[in-house]
Structures are given as structure tokens and as C-alpha cells.
Scaffold this motif. Structure first.
Motif, short mmCIF file in Angstrom:
data_model
loop_
_atom_site.label_atom_id
_atom_site.label_comp_id
_atom_site.label_asym_id
_atom_site.label_seq_id
_atom_site.Cartn_x
_atom_site.Cartn_y
_atom_site.Cartn_z
N UNK A 116 0.81 -1.23 0.00
CA UNK A 116 0.00 0.00 0.00
C UNK A 116 0.84 1.28 0.00
N UNK A 117 2.12 1.20 -0.31
CA UNK A 117 2.95 2.41 -0.40
C UNK A 117 2.60 3.17 -1.68
N UNK A 118 2.67 4.50 -1.61
CA UNK A 118 2.46 5.33 -2.80
C UNK A 118 3.81 5.44 -3.50
N UNK A 119 3.94 4.73 -4.63
CA UNK A 119 5.20 4.76 -5.38
C UNK A 119 5.01 5.42 -6.74
N UNK A 120 4.04 6.32 -6.80
CA UNK A 120 3.77 7.04 -8.05
C UNK A 120 5.01 7.82 -8.48
N UNK A 121 5.41 7.60 -9.73
CA UNK A 121 6.52 8.33 -10.37
C UNK A 121 7.87 8.14 -9.68
N UNK A 122 8.08 7.00 -9.00
CA UNK A 122 9.39 6.75 -8.39
C UNK A 122 10.40 6.42 -9.48
N UNK A 123 11.66 6.74 -9.20
CA UNK A 123 12.77 6.34 -10.06
C UNK A 123 13.37 5.11 -9.40
N UNK A 124 13.36 3.98 -10.11
CA UNK A 124 13.72 2.72 -9.47
C UNK A 124 14.72 1.91 -10.31
N UNK A 125 15.33 2.55 -11.30
CA UNK A 125 16.27 1.87 -12.17
C UNK A 125 17.46 1.32 -11.38
N UNK A 126 17.92 0.14 -11.79
CA UNK A 126 19.10 -0.51 -11.21
C UNK A 126 18.97 -0.82 -9.73
N UNK A 127 17.75 -0.84 -9.20
CA UNK A 127 17.55 -1.20 -7.80
C UNK A 127 17.61 -2.70 -7.64
N UNK A 128 18.05 -3.14 -6.47
CA UNK A 128 18.11 -4.56 -6.16
C UNK A 128 16.75 -4.96 -5.58
N UNK A 129 16.03 -5.78 -6.34
CA UNK A 129 14.69 -6.20 -5.95
C UNK A 129 14.70 -7.72 -5.82
N UNK A 130 14.42 -8.21 -4.63
CA UNK A 130 14.29 -9.66 -4.42
C UNK A 130 13.34 -9.86 -3.25
N UNK A 131 12.26 -10.59 -3.52
CA UNK A 131 11.25 -10.87 -2.49
C UNK A 131 10.75 -9.59 -1.82
N UNK A 132 10.60 -8.55 -2.62
CA UNK A 132 10.04 -7.29 -2.14
C UNK A 132 8.52 -7.42 -2.08
N UNK A 133 7.94 -7.10 -0.94
CA UNK A 133 6.51 -7.29 -0.73
C UNK A 133 5.73 -6.10 -1.29
N UNK A 134 4.73 -6.41 -2.13
CA UNK A 134 3.84 -5.38 -2.66
C UNK A 134 2.40 -5.78 -2.32
N UNK A 135 1.47 -4.93 -2.67
CA UNK A 135 0.06 -5.22 -2.40
C UNK A 135 -0.46 -6.41 -3.18
N UNK A 136 0.26 -6.81 -4.25
CA UNK A 136 -0.19 -7.93 -5.07
C UNK A 136 0.70 -9.17 -4.93
N UNK A 137 1.67 -9.15 -4.04
CA UNK A 137 2.54 -10.31 -3.86
C UNK A 137 4.00 -9.93 -3.82
N UNK A 138 4.88 -10.90 -4.09
CA UNK A 138 6.32 -10.66 -4.05
C UNK A 138 6.82 -10.16 -5.41
#
Length: 159
Positions: A116-138
């Protein structure tokens, strides 16, 4: 407590209880905030580049952009976004946080809770994403996170 505009770069705040504190346009670059409690903290426009937020609680925190004001208290129409570039946010709780327009480039979001975080218009390039929890799953990639944000919730709002 009000830390607005302070220079707290490279400061060790590990485990600190900073719930409800004000950090508007504060320099926290390279600061150690691991295990810190930043519940409902206001970090609008803060510089957290390279900060360590491992297992920090930022639930309901405001990491959105800050309005830049002209002398005489008139809105300049410009905004200053939070900088979390190269920050360690692994296993941090950012559920229901405002991250609108935040710079998360090259940030470590491994195991981070973005429910439920507001991530509208975030810059997320080259981020390390693994098992990151979102409102719709991992999520396993930046695209997964951006897609989760676009999914409508049952009441019709976006995630």
C-alpha cells in the motif's frame, strides 16, 4: 522532534526511536538508520543517499516531495524529491508510506515491505529487488513493483 534542514549526514541513529519526527529537507546521506523507528516520520525532500535503513520501520512515513517556497511564503511551483539513491532499504517496512517521486535508483529493496505504499513516479532503475513485498505479492524486479502499483484495489483505488 524537529530536525528540519539539519545536517545529519554520516550520523549513527541505529535503533533510534524517531516516530513522528520532522526531517523536512534534512541531509541524512550516509546515515545509519538501521533498526530505527521512523513511524509516521516526515522526511519530505530529505537526502538519504547511501543511508543504511536495514530493518527500519517507516510505516506511514512521508517520503514525498517537499514544496519549495519563495520568500514571502509563496509557492514556487517546484518540488524537491526524497533521494534514496544507493540506500540500503533491505527488510525495511515502508508499508503505506508516501514515496511519491522518490529517487530509489540503485537502492537495495530486498525483502522490503511496500504494501500500500504510494510509489507514483518513483525512479527505481538498477535497484536490487528480491522478495520485495507489494500489495499484489512478491516482486523480483523493478517492473514487478511498478506493475503492482498499477493494479486496482478491490475498492477501485490504485495500490
Amino acid at each position: 522532534l524537529n530536525f528540519n534542514g539539519a545536517n545529519l549526514s554520516q550520523t549513527n541513529l541505529s535503533g533510534a526511536i524517531l516516530a513522528y519526527c520532522q526531517f523536512l529537507l534534512t541531509d541524512l546521506s550516509g546515515a545509519n538508520l538501521s533498526h530505527a523507528n521512523l513511524y509516521r516520520a516526515d522526511l519530505m525532500g530529505a537526502n538519504l543517499r547511501g543511508a543504511n535503513l536495514y530493518r527500519a520501520s517507516l510505516r506511514f512515513a512521508n517520503l514525498g516531495p517537499a514544496t519549495i517556497w519563495r520568500p514571502g511564503s509563496t509557492d514556487s511551483g517546484r518540488m524537491w524529491s526524497v533521494n534514496l539513491e544507493n540506500a540500503n532499504l533491505s527488510f525495511a517496512d515502508l508499508s503505506e508510506a508516501n514515496l511519491k517521486e522518490a529517487n530509489l535508483k540503485a537502492a537495495d529493496l530486498t525483502g522490503t515491505d511496500l504494501t500500500k505504499a504510494d510509489i507514483e513516479e518513483v525512479l527505481i532503475e538498477n535497484s536490487k529487488i528480491k522478495d520485495t513485498v507489494t500489495s499484489t505479492g512478491l516482486a523480483q524486479s523493478p517492473d514487478d513493483i511498478l506493475q503492482a502499483h498499477k493494479q486496482p484495489k478491490p475498492n477501485g483505488d490504485k495500490a
